[in-house]
Design a protein around this motif. Structure first.
Motif, mmCIF file in Angstrom:
data_model
loop_
_atom_site.group_PDB
_atom_site.id
_atom_site.type_symbol
_atom_site.label_atom_id
_atom_site.label_comp_id
_atom_site.label_asym_id
_atom_site.label_seq_id
_atom_site.Cartn_x
_atom_site.Cartn_y
_atom_site.Cartn_z
ATOM 1 N N GLU A 3 -14.766 -1.394 4.922
ATOM 2 C CA GLU A 3 -13.315 -1.335 4.744
ATOM 3 C C GLU A 3 -12.929 -2.503 3.856
ATOM 4 O OE1 GLU A 3 -9.401 -1.288 7.624
ATOM 5 O OE2 GLU A 3 -11.197 -2.238 8.384
ATOM 6 N N ILE A 4 -11.984 -2.281 2.937
ATOM 7 C CA ILE A 4 -11.504 -3.343 2.061
ATOM 8 C C ILE A 4 -10.078 -3.698 2.473
ATOM 9 C CG2 ILE A 4 -11.054 -4.070 -0.317
ATOM 10 C CD1 ILE A 4 -13.980 -3.367 0.119
ATOM 11 N N ILE A 5 -9.856 -4.995 2.705
ATOM 12 C CA ILE A 5 -8.549 -5.508 3.096
ATOM 13 C C ILE A 5 -8.096 -6.505 2.039
ATOM 14 C CG2 ILE A 5 -7.327 -6.907 4.806
ATOM 15 C CD1 ILE A 5 -9.102 -5.677 6.935
ATOM 16 N N ALA A 6 -6.825 -6.419 1.646
ATOM 17 C CA ALA A 6 -6.258 -7.334 0.647
ATOM 18 C C ALA A 6 -5.235 -8.249 1.310
ATOM 19 C CB ALA A 6 -5.594 -6.551 -0.477
ATOM 20 N N GLU A 46 3.755 -5.030 -12.102
ATOM 21 C CA GLU A 46 4.472 -3.769 -11.901
ATOM 22 C C GLU A 46 3.905 -3.047 -10.684
ATOM 23 O OE1 GLU A 46 4.494 -1.409 -15.451
ATOM 24 O OE2 GLU A 46 5.274 -3.061 -16.666
ATOM 25 N N ASN A 47 4.773 -2.396 -9.940
ATOM 26 C CA ASN A 47 4.356 -1.697 -8.724
ATOM 27 C C ASN A 47 3.256 -0.671 -8.981
ATOM 28 O OD1 ASN A 47 6.223 -3.132 -7.236
ATOM 29 N ND2 ASN A 47 7.743 -1.517 -7.239
ATOM 30 N N ASN A 48 3.395 0.119 -10.056
ATOM 31 C CA ASN A 48 2.400 1.160 -10.341
ATOM 32 C C ASN A 48 1.036 0.557 -10.677
ATOM 33 O OD1 ASN A 48 4.182 3.253 -9.844
ATOM 34 N ND2 ASN A 48 4.790 3.440 -11.989
ATOM 35 N N TYR A 49 1.016 -0.529 -11.454
ATOM 36 C CA TYR A 49 -0.237 -1.198 -11.790
ATOM 37 C C TYR A 49 -0.917 -1.719 -10.518
ATOM 38 C CZ TYR A 49 -3.514 -4.731 -13.457
ATOM 39 O OH TYR A 49 -4.652 -5.478 -13.657
ATOM 40 N N PHE A 50 -0.147 -2.408 -9.696
ATOM 41 C CA PHE A 50 -0.708 -2.974 -8.468
ATOM 42 C C PHE A 50 -1.217 -1.879 -7.544
ATOM 43 C CE2 PHE A 50 -0.346 -4.363 -4.059
ATOM 44 C CZ PHE A 50 -1.175 -5.473 -4.081
ATOM 45 N N SER A 51 -0.461 -0.817 -7.384
ATOM 46 C CA SER A 51 -0.868 0.286 -6.515
ATOM 47 C C SER A 51 -2.152 0.937 -7.016
ATOM 48 C CB SER A 51 0.245 1.341 -6.435
ATOM 49 O OG SER A 51 1.414 0.757 -5.933
ATOM 50 N N LEU A 52 -2.247 1.140 -8.319
ATOM 51 C CA LEU A 52 -3.461 1.723 -8.893
ATOM 52 C C LEU A 52 -4.653 0.795 -8.686
ATOM 53 C CD1 LEU A 52 -4.878 3.934 -10.511
ATOM 54 C CD2 LEU A 52 -4.148 2.759 -12.601
ATOM 55 N N LEU A 53 -4.454 -0.507 -8.876
ATOM 56 C CA LEU A 53 -5.521 -1.482 -8.651
ATOM 57 C C LEU A 53 -6.017 -1.415 -7.208
ATOM 58 C CD1 LEU A 53 -7.222 -3.933 -9.614
ATOM 59 C CD2 LEU A 53 -5.296 -5.379 -8.945
ATOM 60 N N MET A 54 -5.088 -1.350 -6.256
ATOM 61 C CA MET A 54 -5.470 -1.279 -4.844
ATOM 62 C C MET A 54 -6.218 0.024 -4.546
ATOM 63 S SD MET A 54 -4.548 -4.157 -3.462
ATOM 64 C CE MET A 54 -5.204 -4.763 -5.029
ATOM 65 N N LEU A 56 -8.022 1.795 -6.764
ATOM 66 C CA LEU A 56 -9.339 1.707 -7.413
ATOM 67 C C LEU A 56 -10.297 0.805 -6.634
ATOM 68 C CD1 LEU A 56 -8.258 1.464 -11.158
ATOM 69 C CD2 LEU A 56 -9.400 3.392 -10.037
ATOM 70 N N LYS A 57 -9.755 -0.235 -6.004
ATOM 71 C CA LYS A 57 -10.580 -1.145 -5.205
ATOM 72 C C LYS A 57 -10.825 -0.601 -3.800
ATOM 73 C CE LYS A 57 -11.177 -4.630 -8.064
ATOM 74 N NZ LYS A 57 -12.512 -5.156 -8.389
ATOM 75 N N LYS A 58 -10.261 0.584 -3.503
ATOM 76 C CA LYS A 58 -10.426 1.256 -2.201
ATOM 77 C C LYS A 58 -9.905 0.419 -1.025
ATOM 78 C CE LYS A 58 -14.160 4.290 -3.521
ATOM 79 N NZ LYS A 58 -14.612 4.149 -4.819
ATOM 80 N N VAL A 59 -8.783 -0.248 -1.249
ATOM 81 C CA VAL A 59 -8.152 -1.068 -0.215
ATOM 82 C C VAL A 59 -7.511 -0.162 0.836
ATOM 83 C CG1 VAL A 59 -6.251 -2.702 0.195
ATOM 84 C CG2 VAL A 59 -7.784 -3.021 -1.764
ATOM 85 N N SER A 60 -7.672 -0.520 2.101
ATOM 86 C CA SER A 60 -7.066 0.280 3.168
ATOM 87 C C SER A 60 -5.796 -0.358 3.719
ATOM 88 C CB SER A 60 -8.068 0.513 4.298
ATOM 89 O OG SER A 60 -8.492 -0.709 4.840
ATOM 90 N N ILE A 61 -5.676 -1.685 3.593
ATOM 91 C CA ILE A 61 -4.479 -2.374 4.097
ATOM 92 C C ILE A 61 -4.202 -3.608 3.242
ATOM 93 C CG2 ILE A 61 -5.779 -3.686 5.819
ATOM 94 C CD1 ILE A 61 -3.278 -3.347 7.669
ATOM 95 N N VAL A 62 -2.909 -3.880 3.014
ATOM 96 C CA VAL A 62 -2.476 -5.033 2.226
ATOM 97 C C VAL A 62 -1.566 -5.892 3.099
ATOM 98 C CG1 VAL A 62 -1.239 -5.837 0.171
ATOM 99 C CG2 VAL A 62 -2.563 -3.707 0.070
ATOM 100 N N ASN A 76 2.165 3.310 0.766
ATOM 101 C CA ASN A 76 2.075 4.220 1.907
ATOM 102 C C ASN A 76 1.804 5.653 1.472
ATOM 103 O OD1 ASN A 76 2.390 2.281 3.941
ATOM 104 N ND2 ASN A 76 4.615 2.364 3.795
ATOM 105 N N LYS A 77 2.409 6.087 0.355
ATOM 106 C CA LYS A 77 2.198 7.455 -0.150
ATOM 107 C C LYS A 77 0.750 7.696 -0.553
ATOM 108 C CE LYS A 77 6.800 8.627 -1.719
ATOM 109 N NZ LYS A 77 7.703 8.784 -2.860
ATOM 110 N N ILE A 78 0.075 6.649 -1.048
ATOM 111 C CA ILE A 78 -1.325 6.828 -1.465
ATOM 112 C C ILE A 78 -2.307 6.441 -0.357
ATOM 113 C CG2 ILE A 78 -0.819 6.674 -3.923
ATOM 114 C CD1 ILE A 78 -1.857 3.792 -3.903
ATOM 115 N N GLY A 79 -1.789 6.247 0.853
ATOM 116 C CA GLY A 79 -2.649 6.029 2.009
ATOM 117 C C GLY A 79 -3.071 4.600 2.270
ATOM 118 N N ILE A 80 -2.360 3.639 1.682
ATOM 119 C CA ILE A 80 -2.668 2.226 1.899
ATOM 120 C C ILE A 80 -1.607 1.639 2.824
ATOM 121 C CG2 ILE A 80 -2.958 -0.037 0.823
ATOM 122 C CD1 ILE A 80 -3.888 1.463 -1.723
#
Length: 100
Positions: A3-6, A46-54, A56-62, A76-80
């Motif tokens: 699991e990846i946590i940020a 930017e929100n979209n950049y950060f969300s895409l980065l998370m 791609l890194k397969k983060v489950s929780i921030v 939340n919409k993309i499951g993080i």
């Protein structure tokens, strides 16, 4: 299963949303033990950049001190999952860290 946590930080404290001086600290956990750590400086806040980065890194929780509503909704919409300062009490993972 890994699991990846940020954890988002600024100057040694939990970050207030994402800003240019935010560091993204990624922890790879396996069986509740840290197997790897990676730190990233945000190039784009930017929100979209950060969300895409998370994603791609397969983060489950921030974790952060606070999130703006749009960012929280996108993640939340993309499951993080997100956890802000008010939701940290009793959190087994984050309580291992001391933030000033």
């Amino acid at each position: 299963m890994a699991e990846i946590i940020a954890i988002l930080t600024q100057k040694g404290n939990l970050s207030k949303n994402i800003q240019h001086n935010t560091t993204v600290n990624l922890f790879e956990l396996e069986n509740e033990k840290v197997k790897g750590v990676e730190s990233l400086k945000l190039e784009n806040t930017e929100n979209n950049y950060f969300s895409l980065l998370m994603a791609l890194k397969k983060v489950s929780i921030v974790y952060a001190e606070s999130f703006n509503t749009d960012l929280k909704n996108i993640l939340n919409k993309i499951g993080i999952k997100t956890k802000n300062k008010e939701e940290l009490e009793g959190d087994k993972f984050i309580n291992q860290f001391i933030f000033g």
